[in-house]
Design an enzyme around this catalytic site. Sequence first.
Site, PDB file in Angstrom:
ATOM      1  CD  GLU A  58      -3.051  -1.001   0.274  1.00 39.68           C
ATOM      2  OE1 GLU A  58      -3.086  -0.002  -0.462  1.00 39.68           O
ATOM      3  OE2 GLU A  58      -3.896  -1.914   0.224  1.00 39.68           O
ATOM      4  CG  ASP A  87      -5.767  -7.453  -7.866  1.00 40.35           C
ATOM      5  OD1 ASP A  87      -4.724  -7.606  -7.200  1.00 40.35           O
ATOM      6  OD2 ASP A  87      -6.737  -6.792  -7.448  1.00 40.35           O
ATOM      7  CD  GLU A 105     -15.545  -5.587  -2.049  1.00 36.75           C
ATOM      8  OE1 GLU A 105     -14.608  -5.401  -1.264  1.00 36.75           O
ATOM      9  OE2 GLU A 105     -15.522  -5.208  -3.237  1.00 36.75           O
ATOM     10  CD  GLU A 152     -10.759  -2.348  -8.793  1.00 39.39           C
ATOM     11  OE1 GLU A 152      -9.736  -2.130  -8.114  1.00 39.39           O
ATOM     12  OE2 GLU A 152     -11.923  -2.085  -8.380  1.00 39.39           O
ATOM     13  CB  THR A 201      -2.253  -1.012  -9.176  1.00 39.97           C
ATOM     14  OG1 THR A 201      -3.433  -1.804  -9.190  1.00 39.97           O
ATOM     15  CG2 THR A 201      -1.742  -0.841  -7.758  1.00 39.97           C
TER      16      THR A 201
END
Length: 522
Positions: A64, A205, A298, A319, A422
């Site tokens: 993160e 991902d 989710e 996304e 990302t």
Amino acid sequence: MTRVSEHECALTPSGTAPGKEPAPWTVLSVTLQILGNVSEFQRVVNVLQEGVDFDIDVNASVFETNIRVVGGLLSAHLLSKKAGVEVEVGWPCAGPLLRMAEEAARKLLPAFQTPTGMPYGTVNLLHGVNPGETPVTCTAGIGTFIVEFATLSHLTGDPVFEDVARKALKALWKNRSDIGLVGNHIDVITAKWVAQDAGIGAGVDSYFEYLVKGAILLQDKELMSMFLEYNKAIKNYTKFDDWYLWVQMYKGTVSMPVFQSLEAYWPGLQSLIGDVDNAMRTFLNYYTVWKQFGGLPEFYNIPQGYTVEKREGYPLRPELIESAMYLYRATRDPTLLELGRDAVESIEKISKVDCGFATIKDLRDHRLDNRMESFFLAETVKYLYLLFDPDNFIHNDGSDFDVVLTPYGECILNAGGYIFNTEAHPIDPAALHCCRKRKEEQWEVEDLMREFYSLKRNKKFSLKRASDHGEGESTQDTVDTSSESGREQRNSKKKTHSLLSCPSQSFNSKLAVLGQVFLDNT
């Protein structure tokens, strides 16, 4: 519809990182620039420089902190000049935001000191990796560094960042299963897979995303080859009727017949490699889920066609909108604009509160939670805006650009082709070529003085031109500045080098950037 009560209106910030909350500021700064609010961008840049401290006793997520803090600072650094910020001499190879990004990244380096080269998931910013730190890390937490770390290495000249990112990527590749799949979590000490579910969603991902984006950013044959091999295995074992399921990584048997909202990035990634037809079919599947609930839960059980218990929420993830933006640039299909319209209307109707936009706790009854994720500002808002703003500088086709002078020569910037990390922080690939340090071209004082005195004595100077064929190569031409023939020689050399020229691709894989397909001979 239940709204957040007034006493809860100070939505709990999510995604905050070490220091005085640099993550929200960094994600906000880049969004402000793309939305055109340059005055607020300038103010936020000042806040970042004055208020962020990484020398604190805090345990931080390596993943993160990289995508939000390091990525946000690098992107803000590269966009500063365009936003009217006064940059220092040597930019983009120098600057306060770049130094902050480097400082933050160095705090993460101890996490990579493992026998496998795969990083721990958490590091203490003051003391390094805690002695009792778990060695189990998700795949995405290992393979999502090459975009930021390679950019940092190219801008600063220190290869350590790109080196550790590449080593981590290769370790994952080395430990894939015999059928070509990777699991969800791995022990970074022993390289043993702890969670053996293979798919394209949560925990995996951005590993696939960074293989593609790293290949484009660095023109790297090896990274693209890795992804294309994974793509074959994913199609063979996880794809069913344009849905992607979760399977056991060694056997290929279905373990979870679910669609996760995080998987909605996949059509956008497919568009980047030119697989637009498959991307659109998968996207339309995901869009049907959106229309069913007004958002993406989710988890969505594909056989049952409904949400999964305790996974009914929608935290305003980006996304599907991200994929719509990429695919619209590639196809101009109006269906993609319809998704954008639906997203705006859903978010406004369901999640808007007096102080922001709240996470939807349950899409079945639209109950809200007391939090607003930082990726809503960093990604969801940004991709929605870019979907509807065809003239944004991010979509530049190369017809407009800036020429900057660096210690290593002239450089072209802001000509388009941005690579989003990302967390949706755009990186200008051209910047990576602005700060190449070659042994033959070090700007040392003694070299400058030698050239100066040589010029006075002989009225000649030596012009070194950087080769396009890799580090450490150069050609040297002597030009007589005092003669007519010398001027003609100079002019002829200028004519043979177009200001905007791209070297041919170094590999044969077909790529597409924002819908434009390139081959190795273009």
